[in-house]
Design a protein around this motif. Sequence first.
Motif, PDB file in Angstrom:
ATOM      1  N   TYR A 188       4.419 -14.463  -6.093  1.00  0.00           N
ATOM      2  CA  TYR A 188       5.600 -13.568  -6.430  1.00  0.00           C
ATOM      3  C   TYR A 188       4.778 -13.148  -8.062  1.00  0.00           C
ATOM      4  N   ILE A 189       4.169 -14.059  -8.725  1.00  0.00           N
ATOM      5  CA  ILE A 189       3.862 -13.673 -10.112  1.00  0.00           C
ATOM      6  C   ILE A 189       2.955 -12.596 -10.028  1.00  0.00           C
ATOM      7  N   LEU A 190       1.708 -12.903  -9.196  1.00  0.00           N
ATOM      8  CA  LEU A 190       0.657 -11.861  -8.870  1.00  0.00           C
ATOM      9  C   LEU A 190       1.163 -10.429  -8.718  1.00  0.00           C
ATOM     10  N   LEU A 191       2.060 -10.367  -7.866  1.00  0.00           N
ATOM     11  CA  LEU A 191       2.892  -9.057  -7.479  1.00  0.00           C
ATOM     12  C   LEU A 191       3.562  -8.441  -8.664  1.00  0.00           C
ATOM     13  N   ASP A 192       4.149  -9.295  -9.457  1.00  0.00           N
ATOM     14  CA  ASP A 192       5.131  -8.938 -10.667  1.00  0.00           C
ATOM     15  C   ASP A 192       4.061  -8.286 -11.601  1.00  0.00           C
ATOM     16  N   ASN A 193       2.760  -9.017 -12.017  1.00  0.00           N
ATOM     17  CA  ASN A 193       2.102  -8.583 -12.932  1.00  0.00           C
ATOM     18  C   ASN A 193       1.432  -7.168 -12.518  1.00  0.00           C
ATOM     19  N   PHE A 194       1.129  -7.034 -11.181  1.00  0.00           N
ATOM     20  CA  PHE A 194       0.465  -5.921 -10.474  1.00  0.00           C
ATOM     21  C   PHE A 194       1.482  -4.658 -10.778  1.00  0.00           C
ATOM     22  N   CYS A 195       2.941  -4.800 -10.417  1.00  0.00           N
ATOM     23  CA  CYS A 195       3.999  -4.023 -10.690  1.00  0.00           C
ATOM     24  C   CYS A 195       4.040  -3.663 -12.274  1.00  0.00           C
ATOM     25  N   LEU A 215       0.841  -1.109  -0.191  1.00  0.00           N
ATOM     26  CA  LEU A 215       0.110  -0.207  -0.067  1.00  0.00           C
ATOM     27  C   LEU A 215       0.850   1.325  -0.039  1.00  0.00           C
ATOM     28  N   LYS A 216       2.015   1.223   0.552  1.00  0.00           N
ATOM     29  CA  LYS A 216       3.039   2.386   0.484  1.00  0.00           C
ATOM     30  C   LYS A 216       3.604   2.413  -0.861  1.00  0.00           C
ATOM     31  N   GLY A 217       3.704   1.308  -1.669  1.00  0.00           N
ATOM     32  CA  GLY A 217       4.125   1.502  -3.033  1.00  0.00           C
ATOM     33  C   GLY A 217       5.450   0.766  -2.938  1.00  0.00           C
ATOM     34  N   ASN A 218       6.067   0.230  -2.016  1.00  0.00           N
ATOM     35  CA  ASN A 218       7.211  -0.763  -2.097  1.00  0.00           C
ATOM     36  C   ASN A 218       6.898  -1.740  -2.466  1.00  0.00           C
ATOM     37  N   THR A 219       6.398  -2.272  -3.539  1.00  0.00           N
ATOM     38  CA  THR A 219       6.142  -3.376  -4.040  1.00  0.00           C
ATOM     39  C   THR A 219       7.531  -4.428  -4.474  1.00  0.00           C
ATOM     40  N   ARG A 220       8.685  -3.394  -4.933  1.00  0.00           N
ATOM     41  CA  ARG A 220       9.700  -4.264  -5.355  1.00  0.00           C
ATOM     42  C   ARG A 220      10.252  -4.850  -4.192  1.00  0.00           C
ATOM     43  N   GLU A 221      10.248  -4.174  -2.927  1.00  0.00           N
ATOM     44  CA  GLU A 221      10.624  -4.907  -1.284  1.00  0.00           C
ATOM     45  C   GLU A 221      10.067  -6.014  -1.362  1.00  0.00           C
ATOM     46  N   VAL A 222       8.856  -5.975  -1.284  1.00  0.00           N
ATOM     47  CA  VAL A 222       8.120  -7.346  -0.987  1.00  0.00           C
ATOM     48  C   VAL A 222       8.321  -8.189  -1.961  1.00  0.00           C
ATOM     49  N   GLN A 223       8.547  -8.010  -3.308  1.00  0.00           N
ATOM     50  CA  GLN A 223       9.125  -9.090  -4.475  1.00  0.00           C
ATOM     51  C   GLN A 223      10.453  -9.640  -3.791  1.00  0.00           C
ATOM     52  N   LYS A 224      11.090  -8.866  -3.248  1.00  0.00           N
ATOM     53  CA  LYS A 224      12.764  -9.365  -3.097  1.00  0.00           C
ATOM     54  C   LYS A 224      12.574 -10.487  -1.918  1.00  0.00           C
TER      55      LYS A 224
END
Length: 437
Positions: free
Chosen positions: A70-77, A36-45
């Motif tokens: 991981y794939i769902l979050l990558d598509n979202f990003c 929600l903060k926008g730190n999606t790449r950190e969560v992906q890592k």
Amino acid sequence: YSPCLDYHIKNCSGACIGKQSHEEYMKNIEQAREILKGNTREVQKMLFEEMQKLAEELRFEEAEEIKRKYILLDNFCSKSEVVSHTINDVDVFTVTDDENIAFVNYIHVTNGNINQAFTFEFKKKLHENEDEILPVAIMQIREKLGSKSKEIIVAHDIELPLDGITLTIPQRGDKKKLLELSEMNGKQYRFDRLKQAEKLNPEQKAVRLMKEIQEALKLPKMPYQIECFDNSNISGTDAVAACVVFKKMKPSKKDYRKYNIKTVVGPDDYASMKEVVRRRYSRLIEEEQPLPDLIITDGGKGQMEVVREVIEDELHIDIPIAGLAKDDRHRTNELLYGFPPKVIGMKTDSELFRLLTHIQDEVHRFAITFHRDKRSKHALHSELDDIKGIGPKTKEALMKAFKTVKKMRESDVESLAEVVGRQKAELLREYFDSKKQ
């Protein structure tokens, strides 16, 4: 507790019934907070590292579940990232200027995602320019939103009393794209506020459009009253003209005028225009009525010139004259002004140009309607209308009985009298006999 439907359809891990540990539950909450903060790449890592660890421990089913996340979050990003994820923790500021208000747009970018976007209004007190407003606005907005970004993107160099801050003035690339997006947001916000104000106060819109015309044509005053002319005829027959009047950018239908062309023989649009303009403004001068602030001709340079000849050379009055010219497809595409006429740079999809073409369409509609009515009256005219003493009811009865005037002409008095009476029958017979002679 009994697990709810979310547990059974795999949307929940069942923390309420002890199927998920407190540590695991809090880790999920933290991941959601970071997304929600926008730190999606950190969560992906974090997810990637966890997936690798599970795979090394041969816990493949659990690793597969993490891989799915991981794939769902990558598509979202890939859908939500505006620019490259390498652009992290950056503020973007732009100013859209107005007479009394400056609209400052702010965008905060984290990992390529825009997670904050606001437009703030700053009232001008002493007609400050952008260089004076922007530094103050940046200080206030950053303090209000608690921004600690070390990089600020702006359109041009400014003096900013902040230490350890990098000012970036991009010329190309993703940062330039962010700057353009911020400018567009500010302009859209200003446009929306203007539209909202004009809905509450329609007079404001009219004044704005009049000012736009005044600025575009360099007129000495705002065109409160605009008049437009058009001719209509078919091969010179039933030649008519029309004049429509717009006051405060709205049609004033009580001031519309129709003209039957009297002095022109044949299809001569220029001579017809001269006659109508001469009659219109000679009468206004004679009656001491107010003259228009702008005349628009439905045509190009030729129509403008004949109107100028009447207005300036014959009547010796000073009224600005503009023309709306059409292209090969008979679509209005140019606004002309001045002598010799020059094309005024104006987008054909702008609100002002649409209004001018609306005036043109209105005069064209009014002239065509008048021409059609006149033509219809001629088409419906019968020889019986010329006979004194034969009214509409008598005419209707005769047409019902004889069908045509030719049959009436060939009938004797007795046959006619059976339909309209002896007196009117004799009138008819006398008329037809005189026509023969």
